[in-house]
Design a protein around this motif. Sequence first.
Motif, PDB file in Angstrom:
ATOM      1  N   HIS A 163       0.810  -1.229   0.000  1.00 17.45           N
ATOM      2  CA  HIS A 163       0.000   0.000   0.000  1.00 17.45           C
ATOM      3  C   HIS A 163       0.835   1.267   0.000  1.00 17.45           C
ATOM      4  CE1 HIS A 163      -3.666  -2.118  -0.081  1.00 17.45           C
ATOM      5  NE2 HIS A 163      -3.551  -2.644   1.113  1.00 17.45           N
ATOM      6  N   LEU A 164       1.758   1.321  -0.921  1.00 14.58           N
ATOM      7  CA  LEU A 164       2.467   2.585  -1.151  1.00 14.58           C
ATOM      8  C   LEU A 164       1.585   3.443  -2.063  1.00 14.58           C
ATOM      9  CD1 LEU A 164       6.082   1.280  -1.806  1.00 14.58           C
ATOM     10  CD2 LEU A 164       5.090   2.106   0.332  1.00 14.58           C
ATOM     11  N   ILE A 165       1.766   4.750  -1.985  1.00 19.02           N
ATOM     12  CA  ILE A 165       0.970   5.638  -2.845  1.00 19.02           C
ATOM     13  C   ILE A 165       1.649   5.697  -4.215  1.00 19.02           C
ATOM     14  CG2 ILE A 165       0.125   7.995  -3.152  1.00 19.02           C
ATOM     15  CD1 ILE A 165       0.021   8.128  -0.043  1.00 19.02           C
TER      16      ILE A 165
ATOM     17  N   THR B 211       1.591   7.393  -6.856  1.00 19.47           N
ATOM     18  CA  THR B 211       2.022   8.616  -7.545  1.00 19.47           C
ATOM     19  C   THR B 211       3.177   9.307  -6.821  1.00 19.47           C
ATOM     20  OG1 THR B 211       0.307   9.748  -6.319  1.00 19.47           O
ATOM     21  CG2 THR B 211      -0.230   9.088  -8.573  1.00 19.47           C
ATOM     22  N   MET B 212       3.641   8.699  -5.745  1.00 19.87           N
ATOM     23  CA  MET B 212       4.728   9.336  -4.996  1.00 19.87           C
ATOM     24  C   MET B 212       5.980   8.468  -5.062  1.00 19.87           C
ATOM     25  SD  MET B 212       2.908  10.838  -1.619  1.00 19.87           S
ATOM     26  CE  MET B 212       1.258  11.520  -1.662  1.00 19.87           C
TER      27      MET B 212
END
Lengths: 843, 177
Positions: free
Chosen positions: B45-47, B49-50
């Motif tokens: 669950h990394l974002i 777009t970052m």
Amino acid sequence: MRPGLAWRLARRDLRGAIGSFRVFLLCLTLGVAAIAAVGTVRTAISEGLSREASRILGGDAEIRFTYRFATDAERAFIEAQSVRLSEIVDFRSMIRRDDGTEGRSLVQVKGVDDAYPLVGAVTLDPPMPLADAFAGSDGLPGLLAAPELFDRLGVDVGAQVALGTQSFVLMARIAEEPDSMGGGFGFGPRVITTRANLADSGLLAPGTLFDSAYRMVLPPQTDLDALRDTAESRFPDTGLRWTDRRNGTPGLSRFVDRMGAFLVLVGLAGLAVGGIGVAAAVRTYLDTRIETIATLKTLGATGSMIFLIYGMQIGLLAVIGVGLGLILGYGLPALLAPFLADRLPVPALFGLYPVPLAEAALYGLLAAALFSVWPLARARDTRAAALFRDLVAPGRVWPRWPVLATVAALAVGFVAVAALLSGLPRLAFWTGLGIALVLLILLVAALGLRRLAARLARGRAARGAPLWRQGLAALGGAGSEAVPVILSLGLGLTVLSTIVQIDRNFRQIIDGQLPEIAPAFFFLDIQPDQMPEFLDRATALNGGDRIETAPMLRGVITRINDRPAAEVAGEHWVLRGDRGITYAATPPTGTEITAGAWWDADHDGPPQMSFAAEEAEELGLSLGDRITVNVLGRDLTAEVTSFRTVDFGDMGINFVMIVDPKALAGAPHTAIATVYADAEAEAPLLRDLTGRFPNVTGIGVRAAMDRVGDALAALAAGTSWGASVTLLTGFVVLIGAAAAGERRRTYEAAILKTLGAQRRQILAGLALRSALLGAAAGLVAVLAGSIAAWAVMTFVMDGDFVPALGPAGLVILGGALANLAAGLGFAWRPLSARPARILRARD
Amino acid sequence: MLMAGLEQATTGSVHCLGADMTALDEDALARFRRDRMGVVFQSFHLIPTMTALENVAVPLELAGRDDAFERAAEELERVGLAARRDHYPAQLSGGEQQRVALARAAAPRPALFLADEPTGNLDGSTGAAIMDLLFSLRDAHGATLVLVTHAPELAARCDRTLSLTDGQLQRTAEAAE
């Protein structure tokens, strides 16, 4: 709340996501561009009119009288103010060929003096000095005419024609008439000659309807307001009407303003449809962000922070969409300026006008906010646990009350801004209410269709037809496209359907019903001594059909109960300009008195008046009120003693005001007559009566109604352009909905393929689903449009409403085809994707 | 998930680090996690777009730390990803993504690490490396680690084991000192 951090996170999260906003941007851009373009063109025309005001008006200021020329005192006053002065007379009349050949036409005559034109120049074809043209040839005075008249009469330059009892030579065509727009709505082509040339025409006899206008070139730095006040206070209650270059064409300016405002309101319908697209796009985008939102919440972001992050993203994109819309809305008219300027019947000064652009931007931002708040609130309420649930975790159906209150406030604000900026608060209010109502009807219909589809999918009929069942289940189940498709397509189709239904019904009245009840001709300016012979001839020619006559004067209502009329009743049409007024000893046949009583046939007391009941109510009049009407420069004050119904729809002789005979005794006047006749009797009737009585003007009702029909057709065409923007935006929303559903359809197709469905079967299922939904949207639009058209025909036009089935069928078919096109455009991936890859990706 | 405040208990109460989690609303729970808890998921669950660095900096930024990016860079270095700091999640392997997630959880120095099947999506050797890293972070920061796992050998590395079968706690085991 930390806006700086929210902005940083918003920017980071937006990377690579701009593509998800194509529909959002297109919807906003189209809506804003339409409104900006309409506003820019409207302002360009207003600026053009204002720049050309002196030329259009024919001077710096004008004093106008109806029915009469200025008195010596008035003329002396006008001369004292002016550097240069020109006196003209304007009236309509009949022109006829004077060479023994048939050919006649209604014309708008302008009689000028040597000073005309004070501003600008009259251009003639063939070119010649104005004085030479008026001097004429072969001993006959000269007449100039609009090119249209030459075609109508089938004559060329040099032909001999007659106005009243005076013969003229047509010396030249009018190529350019500087003050052509000042006169307003003319009934026929323009002809110009000198007043002196008209002296023997018999057309300016006492009682004849004409306007005299005194155009002035004033010394520089003249205070126009002060001069107007001086003129009005020096000659009160004389019917003097003042116009100056600041508003030289009040009628035209009003028309341009109203048409522009009306088109902006139609544009708002487009923006509302765009709003549906905005809401759907924001919702779809935020659905793709559920994991990120949940992750941020897991890491400690509060609901407010989430709202702020995504609110900022939507805000930024709204600004981009609005900006693109403004560029398009300004750019298109600018690009088309040379083309438009040549074709517009009014001067237009195209340029960069900030006010209409700011107005369009405000509408765009309000619409973006209005339609984004709800999905944003949904994102705010996304729970961190969404990371462990499927994406369709049902949240709360209704948002919290502050969100609902914000949505309501924005909706009210939207309508309030429209009311304020359009200058048509009532129309804006009703448009806003109408759009909201239609959206509500469409929403209810869409939800109903979902339930129906879900029920049919489970029903016996769908058994054995898996693709049907699949299609119906998709329409009825979670993630159904029914709501966005029916809302977006339905609103545009409803507008279109309403226009078509009204247009068809109005044409039906003109072509079908009107000839049965309306007279064939109005005859104006019949002198009292001509009446017996006129009646004899008309009766002989129309086969004994109905002929109605009435004495006719014109007057301006100046006061109500001794107070200025405008102060009492505002801008009502009855108070605008001069109105017909007549006298009668007994009520005209068929009159229904709704209140009060008619005067005695030999009434000899103070003047009494019978007023049209509906207009009286609108003006707030009651029995016993005192109305002052300026007739021929004199004030007549009468007490309202009765109200009566007047049906303006039958095209007969109808007057708002009737007074007792003694009230107008001695006032010079002419008579008006309506003559009913069969179609084949019309031509001989007009030829004979206007031949025998050259001063009498005959107006064919059919021709007049055709002009009204043409004006309505132009209005319908303008509105259709507005509606087409709504439809185009709707189509973008459809594409957005189809694109958003692509993933789901691909998954469904993968399962169906696994179970043995062939591609053509899947394609048929997809096509069926799209067409069904589009047709349903069309059907609802036809129903809503018919209700709106029925209301307009019944309550506004006092006519009957018959649904036009052909156009209704076309609207339904159009809806089906539009959604089919949008749906099939996104059918490729479901058809081509390999099931294994799709199904594995979902594991 | 009840312990992390990601789910609300319908009955009873949940106490964690001295706080009654059932008494806190959604926003209060978010602040509680931000200040005291580092969560690691099976699916990372990394974002997307970052970048790695920005992902690690987010909880520090949310906490209002001025040195968020410096701390995030240190944390990435600690998990051996200094060279990958400007890469997006899609450019990282599963093991690297989980290491970024570990750095993100550790960056605010939480009192409690909550790891939900942190090796479930990784191959054996990568999973082992991640577990080593997780335990070392726990030791380095003096935090508590709550590890949810189906792997008995991982459970055996913990000080205390609670077994949950069909929604019931079956037994507890204390690790030998």
